[in-house]
Write an enzyme that holds these catalytic residues in place. Sequence first.
Site, PDB file in Angstrom:
ATOM      1  NE  ARG A   1     -13.072  66.005  -3.220  1.00 23.84           N
ATOM      2  CZ  ARG A   1     -14.181  66.757  -3.102  1.00 23.84           C
ATOM      3  NH1 ARG A   1     -14.675  66.995  -1.903  1.00 23.84           N
ATOM      4  NH2 ARG A   1     -14.788  67.234  -4.181  1.00 23.84           N
TER       5      ARG A   1
ATOM      6  CE  LYS B   1      -5.982  47.668  -1.337  1.00 23.46           C
ATOM      7  NZ  LYS B   1      -5.709  49.053  -1.663  1.00 23.46           N
TER       8      LYS B   1
ATOM      9  CG  ASP C   1      -8.851  53.772  -3.908  1.00 22.20           C
ATOM     10  OD1 ASP C   1      -8.004  53.755  -2.996  1.00 22.20           O
ATOM     11  OD2 ASP C   1      -9.690  52.867  -4.058  1.00 22.20           O
TER      12      ASP C   1
ATOM     13  CE1 TYR D   1     -10.440  53.750   2.198  1.00 23.25           C
ATOM     14  CE2 TYR D   1     -10.603  51.684   3.359  1.00 23.25           C
ATOM     15  CZ  TYR D   1      -9.854  52.742   2.912  1.00 23.25           C
ATOM     16  OH  TYR D   1      -8.517  52.801   3.186  1.00 23.25           O
TER      17      TYR D   1
ATOM     18  CB  SER E   1      -2.284  47.973  -2.511  1.00 25.71           C
ATOM     19  OG  SER E   1      -3.213  48.897  -3.037  1.00 25.71           O
TER      20      SER E   1
ATOM     21  CD  GLU F   1     -10.869  45.950   3.930  1.00 25.37           C
ATOM     22  OE1 GLU F   1     -10.951  46.782   3.017  1.00 25.37           O
ATOM     23  OE2 GLU F   1     -10.599  46.250   5.108  1.00 25.37           O
TER      24      GLU F   1
ATOM     25  CD  GLU G   1      -9.444  46.281  -1.591  1.00 29.52           C
ATOM     26  OE1 GLU G   1      -9.360  47.060  -2.543  1.00 29.52           O
ATOM     27  OE2 GLU G   1      -9.353  46.650  -0.403  1.00 29.52           O
TER      28      GLU G   1
ATOM     29  CE  LYS H   1     -10.140  49.896  -3.960  1.00 26.78           C
ATOM     30  NZ  LYS H   1      -9.878  50.580  -2.670  1.00 26.78           N
TER      31      LYS H   1
ATOM     32  CB  SER I   1      -2.886  48.898   5.878  1.00 27.34           C
ATOM     33  OG  SER I   1      -3.692  50.021   5.624  1.00 27.34           O
ATOM     34  N   GLY I   2      -5.994  47.770   6.201  1.00 20.96           N
ATOM     35  CA  GLY I   2      -7.185  47.367   6.957  1.00 20.96           C
ATOM     36  C   GLY I   2      -7.365  47.923   8.361  1.00 20.96           C
ATOM     37  N   GLY I   3      -6.592  48.928   8.750  1.00 23.63           N
ATOM     38  CA  GLY I   3      -6.737  49.475  10.099  1.00 23.63           C
ATOM     39  C   GLY I   3      -5.562  49.115  11.011  1.00 23.63           C
TER      40      GLY I   3
HETATM   41  P1  13P Z   1      -6.360  50.420   3.684  1.00 23.87           P
HETATM   42  O1  13P Z   1      -4.906  50.145   3.454  1.00 23.87           O
HETATM   43  O2  13P Z   1      -6.644  51.696   4.397  1.00 23.87           O
HETATM   44  O3  13P Z   1      -7.077  49.232   4.291  1.00 23.87           O
HETATM   45  O4  13P Z   1      -6.986  50.640   2.227  1.00 23.87           O
HETATM   46  C1  13P Z   1      -7.572  49.647   1.543  1.00 23.87           C
HETATM   47  C2  13P Z   1      -8.104  50.052   0.248  1.00 23.87           C
HETATM   48  O5  13P Z   1      -8.786  49.282  -0.384  1.00 23.87           O
HETATM   49  C3  13P Z   1      -7.786  51.334  -0.346  1.00 23.87           C
HETATM   50  O6  13P Z   1      -7.681  51.178  -1.742  1.00 23.87           O
END
Ligand code: 13P
Length: 391
Positions: free
Chosen positions: A88, A260, A66, A391, A329, A220, A218, A178, A302-304
């Site tokens: 894209r 998430k 996304d 992002y 996710s 994060e 989410e 999301k 996954s966050g990096g």
């Molecule tokens: P990542 O797994 O790259 O951290 O993506 C997080 C995210 O929110 C994408 O929807």
Amino acid sequence: MAMLTAKLSSPATNWLTGGRSPAGARRSAPARRATLIRATAGSYADELVSTAKSVASPGRGILAIDESNATCGKRLASIGLDNTEANRQAYRQLLLTTAGLGEYISGAILFEETLYQSTTDGKKFVDCLKDQNIMPGIKVDKGLVPLPGSNNESWCQGLDGLASRCAEYYKQGARFAKWRTVVSIPCGPSALAVKEAAWGLARYAAIAQDNGLVPIVEPEILLDGDHGIETTLEVAEKVWSEVFFYLAQNNVLFEGILLKPSMVTPGAEHKQRATPEAIAKYTLTMLRRRVPPAVPGIMFLSGGQSEVEATLNLNAMNQAPNPWHVSFSYARALQNSVLKAWQGRPENVEGAQKALLVRAKANSLAQLGRYTSEGESDEAKKGMFQKGYTY
Ligand code: 13P
């Protein structure tokens, strides 16, 4: 569950405090209490519960693609491609038409442009997903902007017009949504930023449910910083307690949401790395303390982390049964090797789709607690953390 949700969706039912209360309870508990604690998700309650369950189904998780057009441009630039609509579309087509993906992937989060796009042969992307029993999802937040009065932190925009946008997305085939906001540990986080993040998520969740979309919640917690894992645990507990406080205040139906979270890890610049076992221990401790078992699924970002790290950590969390489906996710940790294999060349599409299946299968095994990193490539072990990544 059908009975339970029917009760939850019925405005007349006082299911928590009504019915056979002990003698005297009715007199001592004021009638208003029932309305305060009843979760309402309008007429969509049953559907929300079944959507959430389908996304949180064994051995499956979410493919997050996304990225906004600007962020997708960063992905394309990493393999030397221009950020055009055609590129894209070609990239998303490659991902969404991968045969066999539905075995490992239960939902795909799309950006608005992708939700309305079709393959070059004219098949709607939404239909490609439905054919594989993959739920289409949609990013509905409008991104982060500076939060005045805070410690250089940000807040997430997107509540204006959200109800009508959600209703339109539902018509287009989306069944979950999301909203990603962030919390920065090196910036504090300030009480203001945490409260704003939690309140925004809760308002969004209530609006999404009211329009038939299961909200992915989410907040994060960014990897940035040199703090230890204990600090991350403390911040994560604080954030999730506020999130659930406001979710409850907004009468969000917990059975119809997905989370998430970030995994609880040391900051990316901390002197010591943590093992998957330690990360699993801290993360599950935090979740058990803060997340009610009514929530069907925990779908980590996954966050990096590197692809392999993210998969190993998820696997470690699934070594014993959890009260919720614990899954993935991922965006970066599912897409990295795909992009590398593709390089924007039509003759590489098949190889790139194979690379996607390798990652999706590895994470599916991790969801079941059966993954080993044997045979993983060096590329998949490369970390993807970038300081101050947006992002
Ligand atoms: P990542 O797994 O790259 O951290 O993506 C997080 C995210 O929110 C994408 O929807």
